[in-house]
Design an enzyme around this catalytic site. Structure first.
Site, PDB file in Angstrom:
ATOM      1  N   ARG A 141     -31.139  -2.062 -19.128  1.00 27.72           N
ATOM      2  CA  ARG A 141     -30.184  -3.070 -18.653  1.00 27.72           C
ATOM      3  C   ARG A 141     -28.782  -2.827 -19.195  1.00 27.72           C
ATOM      4  NH1 ARG A 141     -33.657  -7.995 -17.045  1.00 27.72           N
ATOM      5  NH2 ARG A 141     -31.802  -9.237 -16.810  1.00 27.72           N
ATOM      6  N   TYR A 144     -25.433  -2.453 -17.185  1.00 27.01           N
ATOM      7  CA  TYR A 144     -24.857  -3.707 -16.689  1.00 27.01           C
ATOM      8  C   TYR A 144     -24.299  -4.527 -17.856  1.00 27.01           C
ATOM      9  CZ  TYR A 144     -24.702  -8.154 -14.065  1.00 27.01           C
ATOM     10  OH  TYR A 144     -24.310  -9.333 -13.455  1.00 27.01           O
ATOM     11  N   ASN A 173     -27.496 -17.391 -13.918  1.00 25.64           N
ATOM     12  CA  ASN A 173     -28.259 -17.190 -12.671  1.00 25.64           C
ATOM     13  C   ASN A 173     -27.844 -18.171 -11.565  1.00 25.64           C
ATOM     14  OD1 ASN A 173     -29.916 -16.237 -15.037  1.00 25.64           O
ATOM     15  ND2 ASN A 173     -31.127 -15.407 -13.346  1.00 25.64           N
ATOM     16  N   VAL A 187     -35.171 -15.466  -7.270  1.00 30.11           N
ATOM     17  CA  VAL A 187     -35.091 -16.531  -6.261  1.00 30.11           C
ATOM     18  C   VAL A 187     -35.410 -15.966  -4.872  1.00 30.11           C
ATOM     19  CG1 VAL A 187     -33.611 -18.273  -5.196  1.00 30.11           C
ATOM     20  CG2 VAL A 187     -33.404 -17.800  -7.646  1.00 30.11           C
ATOM     21  N   PHE A 190     -39.260 -14.722  -4.674  1.00 34.47           N
ATOM     22  CA  PHE A 190     -40.273 -15.788  -4.585  1.00 34.47           C
ATOM     23  C   PHE A 190     -40.215 -16.512  -3.243  1.00 34.47           C
ATOM     24  CE2 PHE A 190     -41.093 -16.743  -9.433  1.00 34.47           C
ATOM     25  CZ  PHE A 190     -41.532 -15.439  -9.596  1.00 34.47           C
ATOM     26  N   GLN A 208     -41.045 -16.731 -19.708  1.00 35.50           N
ATOM     27  CA  GLN A 208     -39.596 -16.571 -19.887  1.00 35.50           C
ATOM     28  C   GLN A 208     -38.865 -17.643 -19.075  1.00 35.50           C
ATOM     29  OE1 GLN A 208     -41.557 -14.608 -18.014  1.00 35.50           O
ATOM     30  NE2 GLN A 208     -40.442 -13.271 -16.609  1.00 35.50           N
ATOM     31  N   THR A 209     -37.706 -18.076 -19.572  1.00 32.88           N
ATOM     32  CA  THR A 209     -36.993 -19.157 -18.891  1.00 32.88           C
ATOM     33  C   THR A 209     -35.669 -18.676 -18.300  1.00 32.88           C
ATOM     34  OG1 THR A 209     -35.768 -19.861 -20.861  1.00 32.88           O
ATOM     35  CG2 THR A 209     -37.954 -20.857 -20.505  1.00 32.88           C
ATOM     36  N   ARG A 210     -35.256 -19.371 -17.246  1.00 26.01           N
ATOM     37  CA  ARG A 210     -33.930 -19.196 -16.653  1.00 26.01           C
ATOM     38  C   ARG A 210     -33.433 -20.579 -16.227  1.00 26.01           C
ATOM     39  NH1 ARG A 210     -34.925 -14.888 -18.496  1.00 26.01           N
ATOM     40  NH2 ARG A 210     -34.509 -12.807 -17.646  1.00 26.01           N
TER      41      ARG A 210
HETATM   42  P1  NAD Z   1     -23.924  -8.984  -4.949  1.00 22.85           P
HETATM   43  O1  NAD Z   1     -24.621  -7.710  -5.251  1.00 22.85           O
HETATM   44  O2  NAD Z   1     -24.399  -9.792  -3.796  1.00 22.85           O
HETATM   45  O3  NAD Z   1     -22.360  -8.724  -4.737  1.00 22.85           O
HETATM   46  C1  NAD Z   1     -21.649  -7.710  -5.353  1.00 22.85           C
HETATM   47  C2  NAD Z   1     -20.688  -7.114  -4.323  1.00 22.85           C
HETATM   48  O4  NAD Z   1     -19.901  -6.097  -4.942  1.00 22.85           O
HETATM   49  C3  NAD Z   1     -21.409  -6.463  -3.147  1.00 22.85           C
HETATM   50  O5  NAD Z   1     -20.820  -6.886  -1.940  1.00 22.85           O
HETATM   51  C4  NAD Z   1     -21.214  -4.969  -3.387  1.00 22.85           C
HETATM   52  O6  NAD Z   1     -21.252  -4.219  -2.198  1.00 22.85           O
HETATM   53  C5  NAD Z   1     -19.870  -4.954  -4.072  1.00 22.85           C
HETATM   54  N1  NAD Z   1     -19.630  -3.779  -4.922  1.00 22.85           N
HETATM   55  C6  NAD Z   1     -20.477  -3.250  -5.858  1.00 22.85           C
HETATM   56  N2  NAD Z   1     -19.893  -2.189  -6.447  1.00 22.85           N
HETATM   57  C7  NAD Z   1     -18.656  -2.052  -5.885  1.00 22.85           C
HETATM   58  C8  NAD Z   1     -17.586  -1.141  -6.076  1.00 22.85           C
HETATM   59  N3  NAD Z   1     -17.672  -0.136  -6.966  1.00 22.85           N
HETATM   60  N4  NAD Z   1     -16.464  -1.304  -5.326  1.00 22.85           N
HETATM   61  C9  NAD Z   1     -16.377  -2.289  -4.412  1.00 22.85           C
HETATM   62  N5  NAD Z   1     -17.361  -3.177  -4.183  1.00 22.85           N
HETATM   63  C10 NAD Z   1     -18.489  -3.057  -4.921  1.00 22.85           C
HETATM   64  O7  NAD Z   1     -23.954  -9.832  -6.288  1.00 22.85           O
HETATM   65  P2  NAD Z   1     -23.476 -11.330  -6.586  1.00 22.85           P
HETATM   66  O8  NAD Z   1     -24.652 -12.083  -7.028  1.00 22.85           O
HETATM   67  O9  NAD Z   1     -22.642 -11.850  -5.477  1.00 22.85           O
HETATM   68  O10 NAD Z   1     -22.576 -11.091  -7.871  1.00 22.85           O
HETATM   69  C11 NAD Z   1     -21.147 -11.085  -7.807  1.00 22.85           C
HETATM   70  C12 NAD Z   1     -20.573 -10.922  -9.209  1.00 22.85           C
HETATM   71  O11 NAD Z   1     -21.016 -11.998 -10.037  1.00 22.85           O
HETATM   72  C13 NAD Z   1     -21.026  -9.628  -9.899  1.00 22.85           C
HETATM   73  O12 NAD Z   1     -19.937  -9.111 -10.632  1.00 22.85           O
HETATM   74  C14 NAD Z   1     -22.119 -10.092 -10.834  1.00 22.85           C
HETATM   75  O13 NAD Z   1     -22.222  -9.267 -11.969  1.00 22.85           O
HETATM   76  C15 NAD Z   1     -21.638 -11.486 -11.203  1.00 22.85           C
HETATM   77  N6  NAD Z   1     -22.779 -12.338 -11.614  1.00 22.85           N
HETATM   78  C16 NAD Z   1     -23.660 -12.818 -10.692  1.00 22.85           C
HETATM   79  C17 NAD Z   1     -24.723 -13.602 -11.109  1.00 22.85           C
HETATM   80  C18 NAD Z   1     -25.718 -14.199 -10.131  1.00 22.85           C
HETATM   81  O14 NAD Z   1     -26.641 -14.880 -10.568  1.00 22.85           O
HETATM   82  N7  NAD Z   1     -25.579 -14.020  -8.844  1.00 22.85           N
HETATM   83  C19 NAD Z   1     -24.905 -13.868 -12.471  1.00 22.85           C
HETATM   84  C20 NAD Z   1     -24.006 -13.328 -13.375  1.00 22.85           C
HETATM   85  C21 NAD Z   1     -22.928 -12.580 -12.933  1.00 22.85           C
HETATM   86  N1  UDP Z   2     -38.904 -12.016 -12.050  1.00 20.39           N
HETATM   87  C1  UDP Z   2     -40.240 -12.205 -11.702  1.00 20.39           C
HETATM   88  N2  UDP Z   2     -40.658 -11.795 -10.473  1.00 20.39           N
HETATM   89  C2  UDP Z   2     -39.817 -11.237  -9.555  1.00 20.39           C
HETATM   90  C3  UDP Z   2     -38.447 -11.068  -9.913  1.00 20.39           C
HETATM   91  C4  UDP Z   2     -38.029 -11.460 -11.172  1.00 20.39           C
HETATM   92  O1  UDP Z   2     -41.036 -12.708 -12.495  1.00 20.39           O
HETATM   93  O2  UDP Z   2     -40.271 -10.909  -8.451  1.00 20.39           O
HETATM   94  C5  UDP Z   2     -38.462 -12.482 -13.372  1.00 20.39           C
HETATM   95  C6  UDP Z   2     -37.675 -11.446 -14.164  1.00 20.39           C
HETATM   96  O3  UDP Z   2     -38.550 -10.609 -14.902  1.00 20.39           O
HETATM   97  C7  UDP Z   2     -36.819 -12.336 -15.058  1.00 20.39           C
HETATM   98  C8  UDP Z   2     -36.572 -13.575 -14.188  1.00 20.39           C
HETATM   99  O4  UDP Z   2     -37.575 -13.565 -13.179  1.00 20.39           O
HETATM  100  O5  UDP Z   2     -37.565 -12.736 -16.192  1.00 20.39           O
HETATM  101  C9  UDP Z   2     -35.200 -13.570 -13.536  1.00 20.39           C
HETATM  102  O6  UDP Z   2     -35.031 -12.319 -12.903  1.00 20.39           O
HETATM  103  P1  UDP Z   2     -33.755 -11.948 -12.029  1.00 20.39           P
HETATM  104  O7  UDP Z   2     -33.901 -10.504 -11.670  1.00 20.39           O
HETATM  105  O8  UDP Z   2     -33.570 -12.924 -10.940  1.00 20.39           O
HETATM  106  O9  UDP Z   2     -32.502 -12.150 -13.002  1.00 20.39           O
HETATM  107  P2  UDP Z   2     -32.180 -11.842 -14.531  1.00 20.39           P
HETATM  108  O10 UDP Z   2     -33.376 -11.235 -15.216  1.00 20.39           O
HETATM  109  O11 UDP Z   2     -31.039 -10.907 -14.475  1.00 20.39           O
HETATM  110  O12 UDP Z   2     -31.868 -13.175 -15.069  1.00 20.39           O
END
Ligand code: NAD
Ligand code: UDP
Length: 314
Positions: A141, A144, A173, A187, A190, A208-210
């Site tokens: 991980r 990231y 999340n 999400v 599931f 594990q929790t979220r």
């Molecule tokens: P997503 O994957 O749906 O969106 C990311 C977008 O960025 C996509 O459209 C992808 O094509 C674009 N992208 C990726 N690499 C690129 C690059 N090098 N140049 C141009 N475009 C690029 O993800 P999301 O859930 O919408 O997440 C958006 C942002 O929020 C991300 O930075 C992510 O790390 C952050 N974030 C999201 C969550 C969540 O729960 N969704 C949680 C924490 C942080």
């Molecule tokens: N997870 C799971 N089954 C799935 C996908 C994810 O049990 O099909 C678990 C995963 O291992 C993590 C949690 O759900 O503990 C949240 O995973 P997600 O990939 O959504 O986000 P993140 O781990 O980055 O919070």
């Protein structure tokens, strides 16, 4: 009217943000390389005079005249960001340097989409912004987590050294319509499994929790942070503190979809955090922000979205 750049604008969160910014009367440039984003997410905006779509990769420089930059470009689901780990870290490091350079030239305000992952597998619970985290620097991980941590460092250094108006939001999340069906996050997995009466795949024992935040609440938080007049620069946690185990979450999805799916257990991926819940006191105090959407209300909308997508694909 402001000129606003949204990188990652065709992704899940980016598409909701572009829509809201347009509705609020701004000119929006949506920049995306379409790695995980999709034109479907932004189709309704294409053709609007105030919306411009740019296919570009932020690991390369980009020039435009803008007042604000929301830097969201980066794959967010573990399978997607691990698919090309080196590209992921380049996006967070080179990409942020390019966006900060743009902010410097334009004197724009820049908001970085950071993440709860910067806390790693947290030993402080719930997570407060002052906690420095517990992150493995060499794990699966890390591309990231460490990329996003470096992005925060760059934001703060450009702020201190070059007086750039920066904002850091640590997103927890988030879920809602426009998530990619095959994204691999819990999400979408599931709900899609439950709607198709397929096995629900829990990784590990499900203890594990979220804490899940509906996307409209997150968008409110991002916009408040960008526009807050007190120049509070963060980092600030934005998320919903309602914490639940992944097993309970699976049961809730089965109940809400009225599904015949069975729960099955698969190995826990490496470095999967055991617990996660935001402390949002700072967001409440500085931004007067807190989430409003209850989990059942948000999930209902998300289930309807995936149901429609599945039917379209059949
Ligand atoms: P997503 O994957 O749906 O969106 C990311 C977008 O960025 C996509 O459209 C992808 O094509 C674009 N992208 C990726 N690499 C690129 C690059 N090098 N140049 C141009 N475009 C690029 O993800 P999301 O859930 O919408 O997440 C958006 C942002 O929020 C991300 O930075 C992510 O790390 C952050 N974030 C999201 C969550 C969540 O729960 N969704 C949680 C924490 C942080
Ligand atoms: N997870 C799971 N089954 C799935 C996908 C994810 O049990 O099909 C678990 C995963 O291992 C993590 C949690 O759900 O503990 C949240 O995973 P997600 O990939 O959504 O986000 P993140 O781990 O980055 O919070």
């Amino acid at each position: 009217m402001k000129r606003i750049l949204v990188t990652g604008g065709a992704g899940f969160i980016g598409s909701h943000l572009c829509k809201r910014l347009l509705e609020e009367g701004n000119d929006v440039i949506c920049l995306d390389n379409f790695f995980t984003g999709s034109k479907d997410n932004i189709r309704e905006m294409i053709g609007n005079n105030h919306f411009e779509l740019v296919r570009h990769d932020i690991t390369k420089e980009y020039f435009a005249e803008v007042d604000q930059i929301y830097n969201l470009a980066c794959p967010a689901s573990p399978p997607h960001y691990q698919y090309n780990a080196i590209k992921t870290i380049k996006t967070s490091v080179l990409g942020v340097i390019h966006m900060l350079g743009l902010a410097k030239r334009c004197k724009a305000t820049i908001l970085q989409a950071s993440t709860s992952e910067i806390y790693g597998d947290p030993q402080v619970h719930p997570q407060v912004e002052s906690y420095w985290g517990n992150v493995n620097p060499i794990g699966v991980r890390s591309c990231y987590d460490e990329g996003k941590r470096c992005a925060e460092t760059l934001m703060m250094d450009y702020h201190r050294q070059n007086k750039i108006d920066t904002r850091i939001v640590r997103i927890f999340n988030t879920y809602g319509p426009n998530m990619d069906m095959n994204d691999g996050r819990v999400v979408s997995n599931f709900i899609v499994q439950a709607l198709q009466n397929k096995d629900i795949t829990i990784y590990g024992d499900g203890s594990q929790t979220r804490s899940f935040c509906y996307v409209s609440d997150l968008i409110d938080g991002l916009i408040k942070m960008m526009n807050n007049p007190q120049k509070f620069i963060g980092p600030v946690n934005i998320g919903n503190p309602a914490e639940r185990s992944i097993l309970d979450f699976a049961k809730l999805i089965i109940e809400m979809t009225n599904s015949n799916s069975k729960i099955i257990y698969k190995p826990l991926p490496g470095d999967d955090p055991a617990q996660r819940k935001p402390d949002i006191s700072l967001a409440k105090k500085e931004l007067n922000w807190e989430p409003k959407v209850d989990i059942k209300e948000g999930l209902q909308k998300t289930i309807e979205y995936f149901d429609k997508k599945i039917k379209e694909n059949n």
